[in-house]
Scaffold this motif. Structure first.
Motif, PDB file in Angstrom:
ATOM      1  N   GLU A  44      49.380  44.413  38.649  1.00  0.00           N
ATOM      2  CA  GLU A  44      48.348  44.079  37.665  1.00  0.00           C
ATOM      3  C   GLU A  44      48.528  44.773  36.312  1.00  0.00           C
ATOM      4  O   GLU A  44      47.685  45.586  35.909  1.00  0.00           O
ATOM      5  CB  GLU A  44      46.968  44.398  38.228  1.00  0.00           C
ATOM      6  CG  GLU A  44      46.801  45.771  38.866  1.00  0.00           C
ATOM      7  CD  GLU A  44      45.371  46.015  39.339  1.00  0.00           C
ATOM      8  OE1 GLU A  44      44.430  45.774  38.561  1.00  0.00           O
ATOM      9  OE2 GLU A  44      45.205  46.435  40.492  1.00  0.00           O
TER      10      GLU A  44
ATOM     11  N   GLU B  57      46.728  39.769  37.577  1.00  0.00           N
ATOM     12  CA  GLU B  57      46.852  40.514  38.843  1.00  0.00           C
ATOM     13  C   GLU B  57      47.053  39.578  40.024  1.00  0.00           C
ATOM     14  O   GLU B  57      46.287  38.638  40.219  1.00  0.00           O
ATOM     15  CB  GLU B  57      45.575  41.347  39.088  1.00  0.00           C
ATOM     16  CG  GLU B  57      45.565  42.067  40.422  1.00  0.00           C
ATOM     17  CD  GLU B  57      44.329  42.938  40.617  1.00  0.00           C
ATOM     18  OE1 GLU B  57      43.258  42.597  40.076  1.00  0.00           O
ATOM     19  OE2 GLU B  57      44.442  43.958  41.319  1.00  0.00           O
TER      20      GLU B  57
ATOM     21  N   HIS C  70      48.034  48.875  43.388  1.00  0.00           N
ATOM     22  CA  HIS C  70      47.535  49.753  44.459  1.00  0.00           C
ATOM     23  C   HIS C  70      47.730  49.059  45.794  1.00  0.00           C
ATOM     24  O   HIS C  70      48.055  47.867  45.851  1.00  0.00           O
ATOM     25  CB  HIS C  70      46.041  50.061  44.226  1.00  0.00           C
ATOM     26  CG  HIS C  70      45.210  48.827  43.955  1.00  0.00           C
ATOM     27  ND1 HIS C  70      44.736  48.024  44.952  1.00  0.00           N
ATOM     28  CD2 HIS C  70      44.810  48.261  42.787  1.00  0.00           C
ATOM     29  CE1 HIS C  70      44.050  47.013  44.422  1.00  0.00           C
ATOM     30  NE2 HIS C  70      44.088  47.118  43.096  1.00  0.00           N
TER      31      HIS C  70
ATOM     32  N   ASP D 225      42.407  40.538  45.745  1.00  0.00           N
ATOM     33  CA  ASP D 225      42.099  41.156  44.445  1.00  0.00           C
ATOM     34  C   ASP D 225      42.914  40.423  43.379  1.00  0.00           C
ATOM     35  O   ASP D 225      44.117  40.648  43.272  1.00  0.00           O
ATOM     36  CB  ASP D 225      42.499  42.641  44.526  1.00  0.00           C
ATOM     37  CG  ASP D 225      42.149  43.411  43.263  1.00  0.00           C
ATOM     38  OD1 ASP D 225      41.503  42.857  42.371  1.00  0.00           O
ATOM     39  OD2 ASP D 225      42.543  44.600  43.182  1.00  0.00           O
TER      40      ASP D 225
ATOM     41  N   THR E 101      48.898  45.222  44.976  1.00  0.00           N
ATOM     42  CA  THR E 101      48.602  44.376  43.811  1.00  0.00           C
ATOM     43  C   THR E 101      49.597  44.732  42.717  1.00  0.00           C
ATOM     44  O   THR E 101      50.094  45.858  42.652  1.00  0.00           O
ATOM     45  CB  THR E 101      47.184  44.609  43.269  1.00  0.00           C
ATOM     46  OG1 THR E 101      47.099  45.948  42.759  1.00  0.00           O
ATOM     47  CG2 THR E 101      46.127  44.391  44.331  1.00  0.00           C
TER      48      THR E 101
HETATM   49 MN    MN Z   1      43.375  45.604  41.585  1.00  0.00          MN
END
Ligand code: MN
Ligand code: GLY
Length: 460
Positions: free
Chosen positions: A389, A429, A341, A258, A387
């Motif tokens: 971000e 991110e 997350h 991600d 992550t």
């Molecule tokens: Mn994300």
């Protein structure tokens, strides 16, 4: 159909089963699910197995069920029908699949009709599969976040395993991250005024497709980064726009990456874009620096909020005392989401369980502006992937509300903010593994330094 190459698959799955048995030795039945149809049964969306099933079965098998029982795995799955082979080609048999995943036994699905053991399970969102689950176990199965008794015990045992990744999972996340980084570079190189967001998305996703991977979630490729999960790709890129791209691949074994990068369409950030970009980057760097075993993820969120607030005060956009502004959630007007997350088999890993995985036992989501969107509130542990971000957005609805709402209206210097109208949304991110002595960022080979991004954009 070929199986994806996953090294040491059988050993990995066996170790996962053993670890589950230590925490949950009773019987558990996990369903893989089936592909949802697009208006008529033969036209289906691509199939992706339930992540809990995939974690223990290793392969994204459609219409399959596994029983986990004190370290033993039994596969329930039908052999491919002649009709299926006609349309989809030769398929592996149940026995071949059982051998690949190291199942101890394998039976047709019809055997589940005689399954009378009181097993725990996790409800799937697909209505037909949910019905099968209730019918097979002869009880109403609660939604995961309302689970009780043995279902809840199973959920907690699985969370404990999936929170901290084993070597196979880490290798898979790295594989997805590698392809995602290439996709982001391709997106920067493809960017030019006059092209559309759809063309940049295509340049990025083609890298993922060419590696025979798929996207882990719906790509965001937009000049309207202020729409946090924007899935509109229709705009034409203008000279002074920023492209915000949140695109991540899924590895052959189903693990996600991600990544978000934000870059200038004309290859050079404007002075105002530069100021905000560097501010978001400083929050991003400081938050990654803070990732370590034992660190509270909520503290990292507040670190981002504080750095962004300090910077916005320095830029004259926010006015007042930094601690007071943060205490009153002023930062959330410009940074309304959480700082990150969990990452794993799902991009927001285990969010199908509500907050059971993201929030430590005993903790619940706040209803505070901004903090209420934080998806992870736990002390970090070695082996977790998260992550980081932070972002800055000018969301018209939030600004409109702040303009007329105490205490926010006086916290913003509206004339000064107007100078930054060419910054609609910036997010940076990265995917970060918690290691025993700190953290490793897995996504560093796509740069986030401003000058390096400009270079990449200009090289295209
Ligand atoms: Mn994300
Ligand atoms: N990549 C989308 C998100 O984190 O929500």
């Amino acid at each position: 159909m070929n199986f994806p190459e996953i090294s040491n698959l059988k050993t990995t799955l066996q170790q996962r089963r053993q670890k589950l048995a230590q925490q949950f030795p009773d019987k558990a039945l996990l369903w893989s699910g089936c592909a949802p149809s697009r208006n008529f049964p033969a036209n289906t969306f691509p199939f992706r197995a339930s992540s809990h099933f995939l974690y223990f079965a290793g392969l994204s098998l459609e219409n399959a069920v596994i029983e986990l029982d004190n370290g033993k795995l039994t596969l329930f799955m039908d052999n491919p029908s002649a009709e299926m082979i006609l349309w989809a080609g030769e398929q592996p048999t149940r026995q071949e699949i059982a051998a690949t995943i190291g199942a101890d036994a394998a039976y047709p699905l019809s055997e589940l009709e005689n399954y009378h053991a009181p097993a725990a399970t996790i409800a799937l969102p697909h209505p037909a599969i949910y019905q099968q689950q209730c019918q097979c176990l002869q009880r109403e199965i609660p939604q995961p976040w309302q689970a009780q008794g043995k279902d809840l015990a199973l959920i907690h045992a699985i969370i404990n395993l999936r929170l901290c990744h084993d070597n196979s999972a880490i290798a898979q996340i790295r594989q997805a991250a590698e392809v995602s980084m290439q996709a982001h570079k391709a997106g920067m190189e493809a960017t030019q005024p006059g092209k559309t967001e759809a063309e940049i998305r295509a340049a990025m996703e083609q890298v993922i497709m060419a590696h025979d991977q798929s996207c882990a979630y719906g790509s965001v490729v937009t000049v309207h980064g202020e729409v946090l999960h924007n899935h509109d790709y229709s705009h034409t890129l203008q000279e002074n726009d920023l492209v915000l791209a949140d695109v991540g691949a899924e590895s052959p074994g189903g693990f996600a990456s991600d990544i978000t990068r934000t870059w200038p369409v004309n290859g050079e950030f404007s002075p105002t874009q530069r100021e905000i970009y560097d501010l978001v980057l400083s929050a991003h760097d400081a938050c990654i620096e803070a990732v370590a075993p034992g660190a509270e993820f909520q503290d990292i969120h507040w670190k981002a909020a504080t750095i962004l607030t300090e910077g916005l005060v320095d830029l004259g956009i926010l006015q007042g005392n930094v601690s007071n502004l943060v205490a009153q959630d002023a930062h959330a007007i410009f940074f309304p989401h959480g700082v990150g997350h969990l990452l794993g088999l799902d991009v927001h890993d285990m969010e199908d369980l509500g907050d059971l995985a993201g929030y430590a036992p005993g903790r619940t989501r706040s209803n505070r502006f901004g903090l209420g969107n934080l998806r992870l509130d736990r002390a970090l542990q070695t082996g977790m992937a998260v992550t980081i971000e932070p972002g800055f957005y000018q969301v018209p609805a939030l600004l409109e509300r702040a303009k007329t709402q105490e205490p926010y209206q006086d916290m913003i210097n509206w004339n000064q903010l107007a100078q930054f109208s060419d910054v609609r949304g910036i997010r940076i991110e990265d995917d970060v593994m918690v290691t025993s002595d700190g953290a490793e960022t897995l996504t560093t080979s796509v740069p986030c330094q401003r000058e390096q991004i400009e270079q990449l954009c200009q090289s295209g």
